[in-house]
Design an enzyme around this catalytic site. Sequence first.
Site, PDB file in Angstrom:
ATOM      1  CG  ASP A  49      -0.404  -0.631   2.535  1.00  0.00           C
ATOM      2  OD1 ASP A  49       1.113  -0.585   2.911  1.00  0.00           O
ATOM      3  OD2 ASP A  49      -0.534  -0.520   3.364  1.00  0.00           O
TER       4      ASP A  49
ATOM      5  CG  ASN B 261      -8.562  -1.097  11.673  1.00  0.00           C
ATOM      6  OD1 ASN B 261      -8.042  -1.517  11.352  1.00  0.00           O
ATOM      7  ND2 ASN B 261      -9.781   0.412  11.364  1.00  0.00           N
TER       8      ASN B 261
ATOM      9  CG  HIS C 152      -6.073  -1.921   9.182  1.00  0.00           C
ATOM     10  ND1 HIS C 152      -6.518  -0.781   9.500  1.00  0.00           N
ATOM     11  CD2 HIS C 152      -4.667  -1.830   8.713  1.00  0.00           C
ATOM     12  CE1 HIS C 152      -4.552  -0.108  10.048  1.00  0.00           C
ATOM     13  NE2 HIS C 152      -4.318  -0.784   9.491  1.00  0.00           N
TER      14      HIS C 152
ATOM     15  CD  GLU D  64      -8.362   1.432   8.249  1.00  0.00           C
ATOM     16  OE1 GLU D  64      -8.982   0.184   8.426  1.00  0.00           O
ATOM     17  OE2 GLU D  64      -8.834   2.556   7.697  1.00  0.00           O
TER      18      GLU D  64
END
Length: 242
Positions: free
Chosen positions: A67, A136, A138, A143
């Site tokens: 990313d 979280n 990811h 996400e």
Amino acid sequence: MRIIKAEDYYSMSRMAANIISAQIIMKPKCVLGLATGATPLGIYAQLIEWYKKGDLDFSEVTSINLDEYKGLSGDNTQSYRYFMNSNLFDHININKDRTYVPNGLEQDSEKACREYNEIIIRCGGVDLQLLGLGNNGHIGFNEPGEAFEKETHCVKLTDSTVKANARFFENEDQVPKEAYTMGIKSIMQARKIVIVVNGEEKADIVKEAFLGPVTPKIPASVLQLHNDVTLVGDKKALKYIE
Ligand code: GLP
């Protein structure tokens, strides 16, 4: 899923670096999927050490990063291109022309993502994908709520991710709010996956991701469906895992 419980961060890093070096030794022309974040830093330091000792040769390796922040150039010290150069590529004999990171400066998201998908295909797919785990759940920048069937795409970062990543910036306002990321589909197509986790603060999300149901609400949970995943963690992060 294979699980390797290491004593501490240093030993977690060595275990994961061992798997990556085995991959390079068995297939010198391999394609490594690489990750940023604090967790893989120890792995990269270990790989550099083995390279300097003459035990590893990266001359034929290709790397494809997960990313990049949209809007940051590779010279920006917060970009993932800069991170990879300074923490790994500048210290080993990899050919930089074969190190790929999404183009953060491309404003046309569709173009940036299409080109990245083409790169992955042209390289023959990823042999070994290294992953960290967001607080979280990811992976890359996928996400919670992202569809599992996506390839590289542009994402709007959640508040929790912006907050978590603010530690690398001067303040939260400077954290880009969008990123390009390989999608879950691209990640799941890797032939092997190694996910690394450390620290007490990851223990709950590790439990949810790997002992709970497979759900887009916890993107990493999809890894339960991959046939060659190794979870390498220190004992604090793996405290709920037998
Ligand atoms: C970022 C990256 C992820 C990484 C995550 C966890 O959001 N895009 O690829 O896994 O942070 O980072 P850390 O290893 O610092 O906990």
